[in-house]
Enzyme design. Structure first.
Site, PDB file in Angstrom:
ATOM      1  N   ALA A  20       0.861  -1.183   0.000  1.00 53.75           N
ATOM      2  CA  ALA A  20       0.000   0.000   0.000  1.00 53.75           C
ATOM      3  C   ALA A  20       0.895   1.231   0.000  1.00 53.75           C
ATOM      4  O   ALA A  20       1.541   1.536   0.998  1.00 53.75           O
ATOM      5  CB  ALA A  20      -0.896  -0.010   1.229  1.00 53.75           C
ATOM      6  N   GLY A  23       2.790   7.286  -1.231  1.00 46.65           N
ATOM      7  CA  GLY A  23       3.628   8.319  -1.813  1.00 46.65           C
ATOM      8  C   GLY A  23       4.609   8.898  -0.822  1.00 46.65           C
ATOM      9  O   GLY A  23       5.410   9.771  -1.165  1.00 46.65           O
ATOM     10  N   GLY A  24       4.563   8.403   0.428  1.00 53.76           N
ATOM     11  CA  GLY A  24       5.471   8.864   1.461  1.00 53.76           C
ATOM     12  C   GLY A  24       6.708   7.994   1.569  1.00 53.76           C
ATOM     13  O   GLY A  24       6.831   6.964   0.894  1.00 53.76           O
ATOM     14  N   SER A  27       6.104   3.903   3.158  1.00 53.85           N
ATOM     15  CA  SER A  27       5.621   2.856   2.260  1.00 53.85           C
ATOM     16  C   SER A  27       6.569   2.660   1.083  1.00 53.85           C
ATOM     17  O   SER A  27       6.704   1.544   0.559  1.00 53.85           O
ATOM     18  CB  SER A  27       4.204   3.183   1.764  1.00 53.85           C
ATOM     19  OG  SER A  27       4.155   4.439   1.112  1.00 53.85           O
ATOM     20  N   CYS A 114     -10.662   4.663   8.534  1.00 53.27           N
ATOM     21  CA  CYS A 114     -10.038   4.454   7.229  1.00 53.27           C
ATOM     22  C   CYS A 114      -9.280   3.131   7.202  1.00 53.27           C
ATOM     23  O   CYS A 114      -9.400   2.353   6.252  1.00 53.27           O
ATOM     24  CB  CYS A 114      -9.096   5.614   6.911  1.00 53.27           C
ATOM     25  SG  CYS A 114      -8.372   5.532   5.265  1.00 53.27           S
ATOM     26  N   GLY A 138       3.394   0.600   5.438  1.00 54.92           N
ATOM     27  CA  GLY A 138       4.479   1.305   6.108  1.00 54.92           C
ATOM     28  C   GLY A 138       4.154   1.718   7.524  1.00 54.92           C
ATOM     29  O   GLY A 138       4.815   2.603   8.073  1.00 54.92           O
ATOM     30  N   CYS A 210      -6.277  13.415   5.926  1.00 52.17           N
ATOM     31  CA  CYS A 210      -6.025  13.948   4.587  1.00 52.17           C
ATOM     32  C   CYS A 210      -7.115  14.883   4.085  1.00 52.17           C
ATOM     33  O   CYS A 210      -6.874  15.673   3.187  1.00 52.17           O
ATOM     34  CB  CYS A 210      -5.860  12.782   3.608  1.00 52.17           C
ATOM     35  SG  CYS A 210      -7.260  11.634   3.580  1.00 52.17           S
TER      36      CYS A 210
END
Length: 398
Positions: A20, A23-24, A27, A114, A138, A210
């Site tokens: 998963a 974009g950080g 992960s 979530c 992550g 987010c």
């Protein structure tokens, strides 16, 4: 058959793992580590919520720039990458319940919802559909074999401990999930990202929530639920009306600053009376809580929670993500489950989570937990609050 580094049978090259990817850096490093170890890695990014096409906002997750970062990392690692549009699902499963909870006077934790629904339910099914043997994330938490299943444990880096937000992970999900960063400190993860040449090595960490621009909960809740901005009275726990407010959405239990009244004494929000649009305030001692009743419990202990001894089970409880686990006793009787906090806690609000651990160390096992349905304060404050709410209810009925 011997097990690989993910505790799965077979060689890494014969083991498919979906990662998963938000974009950080975390992960991205997970994907890099697994690729380096020879696993068949597939990156998946969920498009959950965006404030504008490809506009990056510091602290966001899975917005336009984050998706592009995940794509670039996947390309550099030589792994396939898929983007799944989950905006409608995210709105239904996370944003709407978040707003509804605030309207009812609770202080919800959308990140738990979530993880519980979109990330660890829908995404897990997607991973299975892709033929994966595991779904890796992550998150900073550990899991290891526990008989025929796996158990959750706090991570090495307690400053990054995310177990509070993962208490609702079911046993089936835990058995399928893997958390490669649980044994690493954050600083080392950044070093690994640098060594791998990942473009996100210095990227700022996300702030989890987010869909809340600049951290203003009231803005999005007022748009989704205008009634949350209805004005009402600010009332002292002793019954005095002290002033007016512009909506309970602007307040949370335990708040001191920005209450909007000046009485010469320190006042805190002790209760949100949503039914009557009232913000109830009082002295700090009125916040002291020793007992919390739980709902929507996810129990991860070895024996059923209904089999707890009559005297309860000694545990350590965490009632806020920023607080350490504290000594407590878990009890279950007559269909109710509650936690008695040995030293008491202040600022506990309905809707928050109470997460249970075996001890207070960074090797503690996570026993799951539940959402706080209600709490009991010190006897005098509890009686004053009950009388105040009851009198209002009687007056309304008349």
């Amino acid at each position: 058959m011997s097990l690989n580094s993910l505790d799965l049978p077979g060689k890494p090259e014969d083991t498919r793992v979906v990662v998963a990817m938000s974009g950080g850096v975390d992960s991205s490093v997970v994907a890099g580590i697994l690729k380096r170890e020879g696993y068949d890695v597939v990156g998946v990014t969920l498009q959950l919520y965006d404030h504008g096409a490809a506009v990056h906002r510091a602290g966001s997750c899975c917005a336009g720039q984050d998706i592009e970062d995940a794509r670039r990392v996947s390309e550099s690692l030589g792994i396939p990458h898929y983007v799944l549009d989950y905006e409608a699902r995210f709105r239904e499963a996370v944003i709407d319940p978040f707003a509804n909870s605030y309207v009812s006077g609770e202080t919800p934790i959308p990140c738990v919802s979530c993880n519980q629904t979109v990330k660890f339910a829908d995404l897990l099914q997607t991973a299975r559909d892709l033929g994966a043997d595991a779904l890796a994330t992550g998150h900073y938490i550990r899991s290891r074999a526990n008989g025929a299943h796996r158990a959750l444990y706090r991570p090495v880096d307690t400053d990054r401990d995310q177990s509070y937000f993962l208490f609702a992970t079911t046993q089936e999900q835990i058995d399928y999930l893997r958390f490669p960063l649980g044994h690493l400190p954050k600083a080392q993860v950044r070093e690994i990202a640098e060594e791998m040449g990942l473009t996100v090595a210095k990227k700022q960490d996300s702030q989890d929530i987010c869909f809340v621009p600049q951290g203003k909960y009231s803005d999005i809740i007022s748009k989704l639920k205008p009634e949350a901005a209805n004005p009402g009275d600010i009332v002292h726990i002793d019954g005095r009306t002290l002033g007016r407010h512009d909506g309970i959405v602007h307040y949370t239990v335990g708040q001191r600053r920005g209450i909007g009244v000046a009485t010469g004494e320190p006042l805190y929000v002790v209760h949100l009376d949503a039914a009557n649009a009232r913000v109830i305030v009082g002295p700090r001692e009125a916040l002291e809580t020793h007992k919390v009743f739980l709902r929507d419990i996810n129990w991860l202990g070895d024996a059923p929670i209904s089999d707890l001894p009559e005297g309860g089970m000694e545990v350590f409880a965490k009632v806020r993500s920023t607080r350490p686990p504290r000594p407590a006793v878990l009890r279950h009787a007559d269909g109710q489950t509650w936690v008695e906090l040995v030293d008491g806690e202040s600022g506990i609000a309905p809707g928050q989570a109470c997460v249970l651990y075996s001890d207070e160390s960074n090797t503690a096992r996570v026993f799951g937990g539940g959402f706080i349905g209600r709490s009991e304060r010190e006897p005098q404050a509890e009686e004053m609050l009950r009388r105040l709410v009851a009198n209002t209810a009687s007056a309304s009925a008349a």
